[in-house]
Motif scaffolding. Structure first.
Motif, PDB file in Angstrom:
ATOM      1  N   SER A   1       0.848  -1.196   0.000  1.00 46.33           N
ATOM      2  CA  SER A   1       0.000   0.000   0.000  1.00 46.33           C
ATOM      3  C   SER A   1       0.876   1.235   0.000  1.00 46.33           C
ATOM      4  O   SER A   1       1.841   1.320   0.765  1.00 46.33           O
ATOM      5  CB  SER A   1      -0.909   0.013   1.238  1.00 46.33           C
ATOM      6  N   TRP A   2       0.521   2.188  -0.834  1.00 45.20           N
ATOM      7  CA  TRP A   2       1.234   3.477  -0.901  1.00 45.20           C
ATOM      8  C   TRP A   2       0.236   4.559  -0.520  1.00 45.20           C
ATOM      9  O   TRP A   2      -0.732   4.800  -1.240  1.00 45.20           O
ATOM     10  CB  TRP A   2       1.783   3.718  -2.301  1.00 45.20           C
ATOM     11  N   LEU A   3       0.463   5.217   0.607  1.00 46.33           N
ATOM     12  CA  LEU A   3      -0.436   6.244   1.108  1.00 46.33           C
ATOM     13  C   LEU A   3       0.223   7.599   0.940  1.00 46.33           C
ATOM     14  O   LEU A   3       1.302   7.845   1.484  1.00 46.33           O
ATOM     15  CB  LEU A   3      -0.773   5.983   2.583  1.00 46.33           C
ATOM     16  N   THR A   4      -0.413   8.479   0.192  1.00 48.72           N
ATOM     17  CA  THR A   4       0.170   9.778  -0.123  1.00 48.72           C
ATOM     18  C   THR A   4      -0.786  10.899   0.246  1.00 48.72           C
ATOM     19  O   THR A   4      -2.001  10.777   0.039  1.00 48.72           O
ATOM     20  CB  THR A   4       0.510   9.873  -1.627  1.00 48.72           C
ATOM     21  N   PRO A   5      -0.285  12.008   0.801  1.00 47.22           N
ATOM     22  CA  PRO A   5      -1.151  13.156   1.092  1.00 47.22           C
ATOM     23  C   PRO A   5      -1.726  13.800  -0.165  1.00 47.22           C
ATOM     24  O   PRO A   5      -2.684  14.580  -0.071  1.00 47.22           O
ATOM     25  CB  PRO A   5      -0.214  14.130   1.824  1.00 47.22           C
ATOM     26  N   LEU A   6      -1.161  13.487  -1.331  1.00 47.85           N
ATOM     27  CA  LEU A   6      -1.652  14.074  -2.576  1.00 47.85           C
ATOM     28  C   LEU A   6      -2.975  13.463  -3.017  1.00 47.85           C
ATOM     29  O   LEU A   6      -3.666  14.056  -3.843  1.00 47.85           O
ATOM     30  CB  LEU A   6      -0.604  13.893  -3.684  1.00 47.85           C
ATOM     31  N   ALA A   7      -3.325  12.287  -2.506  1.00 46.35           N
ATOM     32  CA  ALA A   7      -4.596  11.645  -2.860  1.00 46.35           C
ATOM     33  C   ALA A   7      -5.698  12.268  -2.016  1.00 46.35           C
ATOM     34  O   ALA A   7      -5.905  11.893  -0.859  1.00 46.35           O
ATOM     35  CB  ALA A   7      -4.508  10.139  -2.626  1.00 46.35           C
ATOM     36  N   THR A   8      -6.396  13.213  -2.587  1.00 40.65           N
ATOM     37  CA  THR A   8      -7.372  14.006  -1.825  1.00 40.65           C
ATOM     38  C   THR A   8      -8.799  13.504  -1.966  1.00 40.65           C
ATOM     39  O   THR A   8      -9.697  14.049  -1.341  1.00 40.65           O
ATOM     40  CB  THR A   8      -7.316  15.467  -2.276  1.00 40.65           C
ATOM     41  N   GLY A   9      -9.043  12.497  -2.771  1.00 37.07           N
ATOM     42  CA  GLY A   9     -10.404  12.019  -2.951  1.00 37.07           C
ATOM     43  C   GLY A   9     -10.440  10.676  -3.635  1.00 37.07           C
ATOM     44  O   GLY A   9      -9.421  10.156  -4.097  1.00 37.07           O
ATOM     45  N   PRO A  10     -11.648  10.066  -3.735  1.00 40.13           N
ATOM     46  CA  PRO A  10     -11.756   8.745  -4.361  1.00 40.13           C
ATOM     47  C   PRO A  10     -11.405   8.754  -5.844  1.00 40.13           C
ATOM     48  O   PRO A  10     -11.021   7.725  -6.397  1.00 40.13           O
ATOM     49  CB  PRO A  10     -13.222   8.372  -4.136  1.00 40.13           C
ATOM     50  N   GLY A  11     -11.531   9.890  -6.504  1.00 44.94           N
ATOM     51  CA  GLY A  11     -11.203   9.967  -7.918  1.00 44.94           C
ATOM     52  C   GLY A  11      -9.780  10.400  -8.188  1.00 44.94           C
ATOM     53  O   GLY A  11      -9.481  10.937  -9.265  1.00 44.94           O
ATOM     54  N   PHE A  12      -8.886  10.162  -7.245  1.00 45.79           N
ATOM     55  CA  PHE A  12      -7.504  10.614  -7.385  1.00 45.79           C
ATOM     56  C   PHE A  12      -6.801   9.917  -8.538  1.00 45.79           C
ATOM     57  O   PHE A  12      -6.899   8.696  -8.701  1.00 45.79           O
ATOM     58  CB  PHE A  12      -6.744  10.361  -6.087  1.00 45.79           C
ATOM     59  N   ARG A  13      -6.085  10.696  -9.337  1.00 45.98           N
ATOM     60  CA  ARG A  13      -5.249  10.174 -10.407  1.00 45.98           C
ATOM     61  C   ARG A  13      -3.843  10.720 -10.205  1.00 45.98           C
ATOM     62  O   ARG A  13      -3.660  11.930 -10.044  1.00 45.98           O
ATOM     63  CB  ARG A  13      -5.768  10.594 -11.789  1.00 45.98           C
ATOM     64  N   PRO A  14      -2.828   9.854 -10.162  1.00 46.21           N
ATOM     65  CA  PRO A  14      -1.460  10.346  -9.920  1.00 46.21           C
ATOM     66  C   PRO A  14      -1.021  11.315 -11.003  1.00 46.21           C
ATOM     67  O   PRO A  14      -1.251  11.095 -12.196  1.00 46.21           O
ATOM     68  CB  PRO A  14      -0.624   9.056  -9.930  1.00 46.21           C
ATOM     69  N   GLN A  15      -0.352  12.380 -10.552  1.00 50.30           N
ATOM     70  CA  GLN A  15       0.120  13.416 -11.466  1.00 50.30           C
ATOM     71  C   GLN A  15       1.640  13.490 -11.519  1.00 50.30           C
ATOM     72  O   GLN A  15       2.199  13.903 -12.535  1.00 50.30           O
ATOM     73  CB  GLN A  15      -0.441  14.783 -11.039  1.00 50.30           C
ATOM     74  N   THR A  16       2.317  13.121 -10.437  1.00 49.61           N
ATOM     75  CA  THR A  16       3.770  13.200 -10.430  1.00 49.61           C
ATOM     76  C   THR A  16       4.360  12.030 -11.207  1.00 49.61           C
ATOM     77  O   THR A  16       3.748  10.964 -11.345  1.00 49.61           O
ATOM     78  CB  THR A  16       4.305  13.176  -8.990  1.00 49.61           C
ATOM     79  N   GLU A  17       5.573  12.224 -11.696  1.00 47.67           N
ATOM     80  CA  GLU A  17       6.227  11.199 -12.512  1.00 47.67           C
ATOM     81  C   GLU A  17       6.440   9.914 -11.731  1.00 47.67           C
ATOM     82  O   GLU A  17       6.265   8.800 -12.247  1.00 47.67           O
ATOM     83  CB  GLU A  17       7.569  11.737 -13.024  1.00 47.67           C
ATOM     84  N   ALA A  18       6.807  10.042 -10.451  1.00 47.06           N
ATOM     85  CA  ALA A  18       7.081   8.859  -9.640  1.00 47.06           C
ATOM     86  C   ALA A  18       5.814   8.056  -9.384  1.00 47.06           C
ATOM     87  O   ALA A  18       5.802   6.825  -9.512  1.00 47.06           O
ATOM     88  CB  ALA A  18       7.731   9.268  -8.325  1.00 47.06           C
ATOM     89  N   LEU A  19       4.723   8.730  -9.005  1.00 44.39           N
ATOM     90  CA  LEU A  19       3.485   8.011  -8.718  1.00 44.39           C
ATOM     91  C   LEU A  19       2.903   7.379  -9.974  1.00 44.39           C
ATOM     92  O   LEU A  19       2.307   6.299  -9.912  1.00 44.39           O
ATOM     93  CB  LEU A  19       2.474   8.956  -8.068  1.00 44.39           C
ATOM     94  N   ILE A  20       3.051   8.028 -11.113  1.00 47.01           N
ATOM     95  CA  ILE A  20       2.587   7.427 -12.363  1.00 47.01           C
ATOM     96  C   ILE A  20       3.375   6.157 -12.674  1.00 47.01           C
ATOM     97  O   ILE A  20       2.820   5.154 -13.135  1.00 47.01           O
ATOM     98  CB  ILE A  20       2.716   8.449 -13.518  1.00 47.01           C
TER      99      ILE A  20
END
Length: 369
Positions: free
Chosen positions: A319-338
Motif C-alpha cells: 500500500s502506498w499512502l500519499t497526502p496528494l490523494a485528496t479524494g476517491p477519484g484521485f489520479r497520480p500526477q507526479t512522474e514517480a506516482l505514475i
C-alpha cells in the motif's frame, strides 16, 4: 590550575563532547570516568565504553546517540560512516551525480515543508507533547482484532476444519465404549501477519512527520511483528526505540537516532538500500507493506520503479499512502506516482491520521495481491 596529563585529555574531551550534545555530565562524573578507566587498564576500547556507561550514565532513550558519539570520538569518523557500522540500523544512501540542477535546502524550503529536494540535511528534531487523538485511540482499541492475520502451521480445534483430530476422537470414544459418535476436526491457527511501515521524513513531508511517527509507535505497541523504517537521504530502522511504551519517550529516542529529518527525498535509493540488506529485505516477505510518502521523487524514477516492483513481489500486499490523494477519484500526477501506480496494490490517501488508520484496519478484509 594544574594542566591535565596528556593521557587523560582525550577522556575529558569526550565528557565535554557529551555536554555539547545535551548530555548532563557533572564534573564528579568526569572524575569518576577517569578513575574507572585507570582501574580497568584499559586493555581495549570496550573497557572504556563500559567505564563510560557506568560513570557517565547516558539515559536509555539516548543510548544510540551516546554510541555514535563514542565511535566518533574514539574510533574516528570513518568508523561511524563505514558500511559495516551503519548496516545495523542506519544505511546512508549513495549520492549520484554532481547536483548542479538540485534545489538547495534553504531556510524557506525547510519552513514550508512543501518542496522536494535531493540534498542531504542532517538536523535534529524535537517532538512536542500532544494529546492522543481520536484516530489513534480508535486504532489502539481495534488494532489487535482487525489487523491482517495469516494461517499458521499449528492447528487448533474447530467445529468444521479440513483436518481430522484423531487424538480427541479416540479420547472421546472411550466414553462411549469405543464407538465413534463424532469425528473431531482441526484447522490451522491464525497468526498475526507481519507489518512493515516505511515513513518518508523528508522536507516535503514535514507537516505529517510527527503524526506518522506517532502512528508508527501505536502500531508497534498493538502488534507483535511490526517493523518501522524512516527514509529521506538515509534509511533508518526505528523499531527498537518505538518499542518503548511511553510515546513521548519513544519519539524522543527515535529523534536522536534519525539524522535526516526534513532533508532531501530519494525514495528509490532508500528502497534499493532496504532491499540490499538481507535482514531488512526479510522483513518484507509475506508482510503487509505500507509506504507513507508523497512520492515527490528527486532521484532516478527508474530506480524507484525497480525497487517497488521487487518490494511488491516480496510483500503480501503493498500500500502506498500519499497526502496528494485528496479524494476517491484521485489520479497520480507526479512522474514517480505514475511510474509505480500499476505496481502497488493500493494508492490511497495518507493526508491524515484518520485516513491511514482506516486503511490499515481494512487490510484484513482485502485479498492478497
Amino acid at each position: 590550575m594544574a594542566e591535565l596529563p596528556r593521557g587523560s585529555r582525550v577522556f575529558v574531551a569526550f565528557a565535554g563532547l557529551l555536554r555539547l550534545n545535551g548530555f548532563a555530565v557533572a564534573p564528579e562524573q568526569t572524575t569518576a570516568f577517569l578513575s574507572a578507566v585507570k582501574l580497568l587498564g584499559p586493555r581495549s576500547l570496550d573497557d572504556i565504553y563500559q567505564a563510560g556507561l557506568a560513570t557517565l550514565a547516558p539515559p536509555p532513550e539516548r543510548r544510540a546517540t551516546y554510541d555514535r558519539l563514542f565511535d566518533l570520538h574514539f574510533r574516528g569518523r570513518e568508523a561511524v560512516e563505514g558500511p559495516g557500522a551503519e548496516d545495523e540500523e542506519v544505511v546512508r544512501l549513495q549520492e549520484e551525480g554532481r547536483g548542479e540542477d538540485e534545489t538547495p535546502l534553504t531556510d524557506e524550503t525547510k519552513e514550508s515543508g512543501l518542496a522536494a529536494a535531493r540534498n542531504e540535511a542532517l538536523v535534529a528534531r524535537r517532538f512536542e507533547q500532544r494529546a492522543t487523538g481520536d484516530a489513534l485511540r480508535r486504532f489502539a482499541r481495534e488494532a489487535r482484532s482487525r489487523l491482517p492475520r495469516r494461517r499458521g502451521h499449528r492447528r487448533m480445534r474447530s467445529r468444521r476444519g479440513p483436518f481430522a483430530d484423531l487424538r480427541r476422537t479416540l479420547r472421546d470414544s472411550v466414553r462411549s465404549d469405543g464407538e465413534v459418535l463424532r469425528l473431531g476436526r482441526l484447522k490451522r491457527r491464525p497468526r498475526p501477519r507481519k507489518v512493515l511501515l516505511l515513513i518518508d521524513v523528508s522536507g516535503s513531508m514535514k507537516a505529517r512527520t510527527e503524526d506518522n511517527m506517532a502512528l508508527g509507535h501505536a502500531l508497534v505497541q498493538a502488534a507483535p511483528h511490526v517493523e518501522v523504517f524512516t527514509f529521506g537521504t538515509r534509511l533508518t530502522r526505528v523499531t527498537r526505540p518505538l518499542r518503548l511504551k511511553r510515546r513521548e519517550q519513544a519519539l524522543s529516542a527515535a529523534s536522536h537516532l534519525v539524522s535526516d529529518w526534513d532533508g532531501g527525498t530519494r525514495i528509490g535509493d532508500a528502497l534499493q538500500a532496504f532491499l540490499s540488506v538481507p535482514r531488512f529485505a526479510g522483513y518484507a516477505r509475506g508482510a503487509a507493506v505500507i509506504v507513507i510518502s508523497d512520492g515527490l521523487e528527486r532521484g532516478d524514477v527508474a530506480s524507484l520503479r525497480d525497487a517497488v516492483a521487487r518490494l511488491s513481489r516480496r510483500a503480501w500486499r503493498l500500500s502506498w499512502l500519499t497526502p496528494l490523494a485528496t479524494g476517491p477519484g484521485f489520479r497520480p500526477q507526479t512522474e514517480a506516482l505514475i511510474a509505480i501506480a500499476q505496481l502497488v496494490d493500493d494508492l490511497e490517501s495518507g493526508g491524515s491520521t484518520a485516513d491511514i488508520v482506516t486503511h490499515v484496519l481494512s487490510l484484513a478484509q482485502r485479498r492478497a495481491a
